[in-house]
Design an enzyme around this catalytic site. Structure first.
Site, mmCIF file in Angstrom:
data_model
loop_
_atom_site.group_PDB
_atom_site.id
_atom_site.type_symbol
_atom_site.label_atom_id
_atom_site.label_comp_id
_atom_site.label_asym_id
_atom_site.label_seq_id
_atom_site.Cartn_x
_atom_site.Cartn_y
_atom_site.Cartn_z
ATOM 1 N N ASP A 92 44.342 43.480 48.947
ATOM 2 C CA ASP A 92 43.891 42.185 48.452
ATOM 3 C C ASP A 92 44.893 41.117 48.896
ATOM 4 O O ASP A 92 45.969 41.425 49.402
ATOM 5 C CB ASP A 92 43.708 42.200 46.938
ATOM 6 C CG ASP A 92 44.983 42.540 46.188
ATOM 7 O OD1 ASP A 92 46.069 42.463 46.795
ATOM 8 O OD2 ASP A 92 44.907 42.879 45.003
ATOM 9 N N GLN A 190 33.041 32.783 46.127
ATOM 10 C CA GLN A 190 33.377 32.267 44.805
ATOM 11 C C GLN A 190 32.267 31.326 44.330
ATOM 12 O O GLN A 190 31.248 31.191 44.987
ATOM 13 C CB GLN A 190 34.741 31.572 44.843
ATOM 14 C CG GLN A 190 35.923 32.518 45.046
ATOM 15 C CD GLN A 190 36.198 33.404 43.833
ATOM 16 O OE1 GLN A 190 35.584 33.268 42.764
ATOM 17 N NE2 GLN A 190 37.130 34.347 43.983
ATOM 18 N N ASP A 267 36.348 48.546 43.609
ATOM 19 C CA ASP A 267 37.684 48.994 43.210
ATOM 20 C C ASP A 267 37.876 48.670 41.744
ATOM 21 O O ASP A 267 37.274 47.731 41.218
ATOM 22 C CB ASP A 267 38.770 48.292 44.034
ATOM 23 C CG ASP A 267 39.047 46.888 43.497
ATOM 24 O OD1 ASP A 267 40.029 46.717 42.740
ATOM 25 O OD2 ASP A 267 38.278 45.958 43.819
#
Length: 384
Positions: A92, A190, A267
């Protein structure tokens, strides 16, 4: 040219079966990535991860940058050598960890200045810095640097955050290319819980061009229904030939429902964190080993399970004893079981998609828990 190749092999409604191919290995999708925050999946050896069925793991750019630092990892040739993990690694960007610092950070157009949680030192992290760090880590999938939109957020706040993330996405793309890094680069969508903002974010990311598309900001307190609305909105708009990654979402029910809405990659720290807190996942629900009813229970966590803890004959009573005594073996055995459960769940979903029986599988998944399957929207029956 990216080192990643993605092949979509089958669909069943919106559910997708595919394969990620890297020089260091292949990953069957839908895939669950165990989280190695500090360069290790807690209480589990790298070789054990392979035995459990894991094919790709996640490393944390933010924490590894702070400790042990890039020089130490570079001495090992990157994160693969440092961790002794030979398969693919996704890192990330550090954006979510900076977001979680709340009052200890200051966001500007250039990036984020924050007080390091390790020693309080002032640290700056922006798109260019994140790309440089991930280049040193030598991960196979690099995530752009973004701002994780808070929840709840007004539409104006979500819009400003999304637009900042788009500008950072372009800078991440430019910096990644300037470093001549052949790792795959994923954009992050987003926009909070506002579908139109999510659509604008995706349009902007596709104009820049990425090897895969992650859906961020959906593990920050929103409801399951709010999350599903976003997934249903994005499914027909996402490119079919790119992998789709839902970041940080990880209850078993969440995985099943998100696969039903077209997600390929996941994840979450939940399997190992829950194990350390005496909670073990099974096909019939969660075993909370600290409950008194397990004090003399001589069954394994889940009869018929193929994990090392269950096959090894470790009983619920024994695991409860270890947990109550704070013995680390409880965390080890519980983590092995939970990760086996997660990886087996993903394998079963892959097999069902290939066979065209995913929705029968989904129905059985809930019935085994004594639950009625939640309704599916029309989008889930549409291939893509």
């Amino acid at each position: 040219m990216s080192r990643l190749q993605f092949q979509l092999q089958a669909t069943d409604g919106a559910a997708r079966r595919g394969q990620l191919s890297f020089p260091c290995g292949t990953v069957q999708t839908p895939a669950f990535m165990p989280v190695g925050t500090y360069g290790a999946v807690k209480a589990v050896l790298p070789g054990q991860l392979c035995d459990l069925g894991a094919e790709i793991i996640l490393g944390n750019t933010f924490h590894l940058f702070l400790r042990p630092g890039l020089e130490v990892i570079a001495d090992h040739g990157g994160l693969h050598g440092f961790m002794r993990w030979n398969g693919p690694i996704l890192t990330d960007s550090g954006g979510f960890q900076v977001f979680s610092l709340a009052h200890r950070r200051k966001i500007s157009e250039q990036g984020v200045t924050f007080a390091a949680p390790t020693d309080g030192a002032q640290v700056f992290l922006g798109p260019e810095e994140s790309m440089k760090i991930q280049k040193v880590l030598n991960s196979d999938v690099v995530m752009i640097f973004d701002e994780c939109t808070p929840y709840p957020a007004t539409e104006d706040v979500a819009r400003d955050s999304m637009e900042l993330s788009l500008r950072w996405a372009q800078r991440s793309r430019d910096a990644h290319d300037a470093l001549d890094n052949d790792a795959a680069l994923f954009g992050i969508i987003q926009g909070g819980v506002h579908p139109d903002l999510r659509g604008r974010s995706l349009d902007g990311l596709q104009a820049i061009g990425f090897d895969g598309y992650a859906i961020g900001g959906l593990a920050v307190g929103e409801s399951e229904s709010e999350r599903n609305v976003i997934l249903e909105y994005l499914h027909p708009r996402l490119p079919v030939d790119r992998p789709r990654y839902l970041m940080g979402v990880g209850r078993p029910e969440d995985l099943v429902e998100s696969v039903a809405r077209g997600v390929d990659m996941f994840d979450c720290v939940m399997p190992t964190r829950h194990a350390r807190n005496g909670q073990y996942f099974t096909g019939f629900g969660t075993v909370k080993i600290r409950n008194a009813c397990y004090a003399r229970d001589v069954d394994p966590i889940e009869p018929g399970c193929g994990c090392p803890a269950c096959v090894g004959g470790y009983t619920r009573a024994y695991l409860r004893h270890l947990d109550r005594c704070n013995e680390m073996l409880a965390s080890m055995l519980g983590s092995l079981h939970n990760l086996w459960y997660y990886e087996t769940l993903m394998a079963n979903m892959r097999a069902a998609i290939t066979a065209g029986t995913f929705f029968t599988f989904r129905h059985s998944f809930y019935l085994a828990r004594g639950l009625d399957p939640p309704p599916l929207p029309e989008v889930a029956s549409c291939a893509g």
